[in-house]
Enzyme design. Sequence first.
Site: not given
Ligand code: SAH
Length: 215
Positions: A63
């Site tokens: 993000s």
């Molecule tokens: N907090 C992260 C942002 C990641 S973007 C950071 O600091 O880098 C959102 C993330 O949510 C992605 O890695 C994606 O794979 C994950 N995601 C999507 N659907 C999900 C689910 N149902 N359960 C767990 N993770 C999920």
Amino acid sequence: MDSPRQQGLRRKLVQQLQRKGIRDQAVLEALQRVPRHLFVEPTFVELAYEDRALPIACDQTISQPYTVAYQTELLQVGPGLKVLEIGTGSGYQCAILCELGAEVYSVELERTLYEQAREKLTQLGYRPFLRWGDGRLGWPTYAPFDRILVTAGTPEIPPALLDQLADGGRLVAPVGKGPNQTMVVITRQGSQLLREEKGLFRFVPLRSPDPRQTE
Ligand code: SAH
């Protein structure tokens, strides 16, 4: 690994976030401490201290720093609080929560990301509880949580997460059906859930697991 130049770029980024309206000193200090360049792909290291989201493996993103700061400020994290994060991704937001002294639980759907984040966070000395699985189900074994942070966009807040929110707890999630989501803050008071709506953001979607993969 974390050069004076990178620390300087980070200081500039933190000042920029302050100008954009982030006020919580503890959050700003946590952002100053976590080396974001170590959480991005090597190709994007030079962009690590720009205020933008960047691609990571599995077609996901780390993000934008402003979004991380904004969500963390809304969450009101303090030492010793049990925090559940949905979407570990790169592990960067997870590191910020650890820096704030929280006991962090984070769930990631993509196995590759889960493994990379685990390795990275361990290397850097953070000790969150990480899990590979569907975060829409929360993490019942360790519930309830004082804070829950969803870092992927969802048309509605998964009911299991609301069930796992402690009395007096706060949940922050980007909620919306289209490409943009409204940042929603839910506060639990007994059986009552209070809902506040904040600004618009754009997140990658919270997804269902691929049926071909099994846990
Ligand atoms: N907090 C992260 C942002 C990641 S973007 C950071 O600091 O880098 C959102 C993330 O949510 C992605 O890695 C994606 O794979 C994950 N995601 C999507 N659907 C999900 C689910 N149902 N359960 C767990 N993770 C999920």
